[in-house]
Write an enzyme that holds these catalytic residues in place. Structure first.
Site, short mmCIF file in Angstrom:
data_model
loop_
_atom_site.label_atom_id
_atom_site.label_comp_id
_atom_site.label_asym_id
_atom_site.label_seq_id
_atom_site.Cartn_x
_atom_site.Cartn_y
_atom_site.Cartn_z
N GLN A 127 -2.94 6.05 -17.96
CA GLN A 127 -3.97 6.77 -17.19
C GLN A 127 -3.99 8.24 -17.59
OE1 GLN A 127 -3.48 6.02 -13.06
NE2 GLN A 127 -4.37 7.97 -12.46
N SER A 130 -4.28 13.83 -15.59
CA SER A 130 -3.70 15.18 -15.47
C SER A 130 -3.70 15.91 -16.80
CB SER A 130 -2.26 15.10 -14.97
OG SER A 130 -2.18 14.39 -13.78
N GLU A 246 -4.93 3.17 -1.39
CA GLU A 246 -3.63 2.73 -1.90
C GLU A 246 -2.45 3.35 -1.16
OE1 GLU A 246 -3.02 0.29 -3.96
OE2 GLU A 246 -5.14 -0.08 -4.26
C1 FAD Z 1 6.23 10.02 -11.66
C2 FAD Z 1 4.90 10.61 -12.00
C3 FAD Z 1 4.00 9.87 -12.73
C4 FAD Z 1 2.76 10.41 -13.10
N1 FAD Z 1 1.93 9.66 -13.87
C5 FAD Z 1 0.73 10.18 -14.24
C6 FAD Z 1 -0.14 9.42 -15.08
O1 FAD Z 1 0.19 8.31 -15.51
N2 FAD Z 1 -1.31 9.96 -15.44
C7 FAD Z 1 -1.72 11.19 -14.99
O2 FAD Z 1 -2.84 11.60 -15.31
N3 FAD Z 1 -0.90 11.96 -14.22
C8 FAD Z 1 0.32 11.48 -13.84
N4 FAD Z 1 1.18 12.22 -13.06
C9 FAD Z 1 0.79 13.59 -12.74
C10 FAD Z 1 0.47 13.83 -11.29
O3 FAD Z 1 -0.78 13.27 -10.95
C11 FAD Z 1 0.50 15.35 -11.07
O4 FAD Z 1 1.83 15.79 -11.30
C12 FAD Z 1 0.06 15.72 -9.70
O5 FAD Z 1 -1.33 15.54 -9.55
C13 FAD Z 1 0.39 17.22 -9.39
O6 FAD Z 1 -0.18 18.01 -10.39
P1 FAD Z 1 0.69 19.11 -11.16
O7 FAD Z 1 1.94 18.49 -11.66
O8 FAD Z 1 -0.21 19.77 -12.16
O9 FAD Z 1 1.11 20.17 -10.07
P2 FAD Z 1 0.17 21.25 -9.41
O10 FAD Z 1 -1.11 20.64 -8.98
O11 FAD Z 1 0.12 22.43 -10.31
O12 FAD Z 1 0.99 21.60 -8.12
C14 FAD Z 1 2.15 22.44 -8.18
C15 FAD Z 1 2.62 22.66 -6.75
O13 FAD Z 1 1.57 23.32 -6.00
C16 FAD Z 1 1.24 22.55 -4.85
N5 FAD Z 1 -0.20 22.61 -4.61
C17 FAD Z 1 -1.19 22.36 -5.50
N6 FAD Z 1 -2.40 22.50 -4.92
C18 FAD Z 1 -2.16 22.81 -3.62
C19 FAD Z 1 -3.00 23.09 -2.50
N7 FAD Z 1 -4.31 23.04 -2.59
N8 FAD Z 1 -2.40 23.40 -1.33
C20 FAD Z 1 -1.05 23.45 -1.22
N9 FAD Z 1 -0.19 23.22 -2.25
C21 FAD Z 1 -0.74 22.91 -3.43
C22 FAD Z 1 1.64 21.12 -5.20
O14 FAD Z 1 1.88 20.35 -4.05
C23 FAD Z 1 2.90 21.34 -6.02
O15 FAD Z 1 4.01 21.55 -5.16
C24 FAD Z 1 2.41 11.73 -12.69
C25 FAD Z 1 3.33 12.48 -11.93
C26 FAD Z 1 4.56 11.94 -11.59
C27 FAD Z 1 5.52 12.79 -10.83
#
Ligand code: FAD
Length: 385
Positions: A127, A130, A246
């Protein structure tokens, strides 16, 4: 497409549970029970094959597409039996995401080509949502797809793409209109073969030393017109439709029940079981889990009665994933020096304590982070601005 003959929804819940339990006990390899994280496809391929033979790979897909056509409640029963037996998730992104995507939004040709290959395990999917700087704020994604007269040319980067290095195909989002008034409006949904020229997959080694997280780079990758799913620029609404509903699964109690059982085993192995200080902490965790389970059962009842989960889904997800983290952190503390080992030791009953703790971190991030779920609750339940 082959229609599954049996109407499982006509069975009683008990009869269905017993049938699934018998199947798991007969076919799930005992050596693969209660492993940390999701095992690679190369390891779970045999189990996938058994499920495929039985027509059980895709519990939620309608029967006319080769799925089991299960009601939400029967799906939950099946997932719960799998969890209780410590079955690892198999390479299920195609089943969980690509299948529903194509069944709802794909053309008959896309359905006819891709769905049988997902059911047989020939195609493993990942998928590509991100990107660096576009996780929670996914609508800001910058990977772009440009119409080239024959098809689309895709350029950009994805990150945290789980198991891209085990997959043949990626379903992904790319920006097709940079001039749209809202960032959500200019995004389209594509199906991309990972062996296309210009695709580079780079695994990211994480703290637990697993390397199934990947960066995926797209450098002028050409895909045909029929790689597009649905209408151009409408990918956001497709994604929203796929992601709903989900959270009941993400909030299921089984993961924490399993973790609490491991905590009991570790406590017995290191001599903490019976100590008043530990027992007080254990009792708090067990009571919290009992509370959570009541909330979860209430959610199940609502679904059973034909309702849909609203913000309770967000509450369940936050509570379950954070509780799992607390149980795993307690295990690290009581395991003493064994809590920091990357492997297992017979001093803690061969339980991989540190790996469990690291794995517990992930649930509060994927599927919408705890902070983002709390924002949902703040707006929808507390009506905060
Ligand atoms: C085990 C695992 C599997 C994954 N698999 C996939 C995959 O297969 N494909 C894919 O596309 N992605 C995948 N992801 C990515 C996942 O979708 C993202 O990590 C997630 O959406 C968070 O985005 P980020 O890591 O960029 O963190 P950010 O969005 O940058 O967030 C960083 C911090 O800021 C906080 N934050 C962000 N926005 C807000 C807000 N509006 N208000 C308050 N706090 C906020 C978050 O909670 C977090 O603590 C996976 C992640 C994990 C951990």
């Amino acid at each position: 497409m082959i229609e599954t003959a049996t109407d499982y929804n006509a069975m009683t819940d008990d009869a269905f549970r017993t049938m699934v339990r018998d199947f798991v006990e007969a076919h799930y390899p005992p050596a693969l029970r209660f492993q940390i994280g999701q095992l690679p496809h190369s390891v779970t391929r045999g189990w996938y094959g058994k499920l495929a033979e039985r027509g059980w790979v895709a519990p939620a897909w309608p029967r006319e597409y080769g799925g089991m056509g299960l009601s939400p409640i029967k799906r939950i029963i099946m997932a719960r039996v799998f969890d209780e037996h410590g079955c690892s998730r198999y390479a299920d992104n195609g089943v969980m995401m690509t299948g529903p995507l194509l069944i709802k939004f794909g053309t008959p040709a896309q359905q006819a080509y891709f769905l049988p290959k997902i059911l047989s395990g020939e195609h493993v999917w990942c998928q590509g949502y991100s990107e660096p700087n576009s996780g929670s704020d996914l609508a800001s994604l910058r990977t772009e797809a440009v119409w080239n007269g024959d098809g689309w040319t895709i350029s950009g980067q994805k990150i945290w793409t789980s198991r891209a290095n085990q997959a043949q195909w990626c379903h992904m989002l790319a920006r097709t209109d940079k001039t749209a008034a809202k960032p959500q409006d200019g995004i389209s949904y594509f199906l991309v073969p990972l062996d296309a020229p210009g695709v580079t997959i780079r695994p990211i080694k994480i703290l637990s030393m697993q390397d199934d997280f990947c960066e995926v780079f797209f450098d002028q990758v050409k895909v045909p017109a029929d790689a597009l799913v649905g209408e151009a620029h409408h990918g956001w609404s497709i994604t929203k439709a796929l992601m709903g509903g989900e959270r009941l699964f993400l909030g299921a109690s089984a993961q924490s029940f399993n973790a609490l059982a491991l905590l009991r085993q570790i406590a017995r192995a290191v001599g903490s079981w019976g100590e008043p200080v530990f027992m007080e902490r254990y009792a708090r965790l067990a009571a919290d889990l009992a509370d959570h389970n009541s909330l979860y059962e209430a959610g199940l009842e609502k679904v059973r009665a034909g309702g849909e989960l609203g913000p309770e889904g967000a509450m369940l997800k936050v509570h379950q994933t954070e509780m799992y983290k607390r149980i795993a952190a307690t295990a690290v503390e009581i395991a003493g020096p064994y809590g920091g080992l990357s492997g297992a030791s017979d001093a803690v009953n061969e339980i991989q304590v540190a790996a469990t703790f690291l794995a517990s971190m992930a649930g509060t991030i994927y599927g919408g982070s705890s902070e983002v779920q709390r924002n949902i609750l703040a707006k929808q339940v507390l009506h905060l601005p």
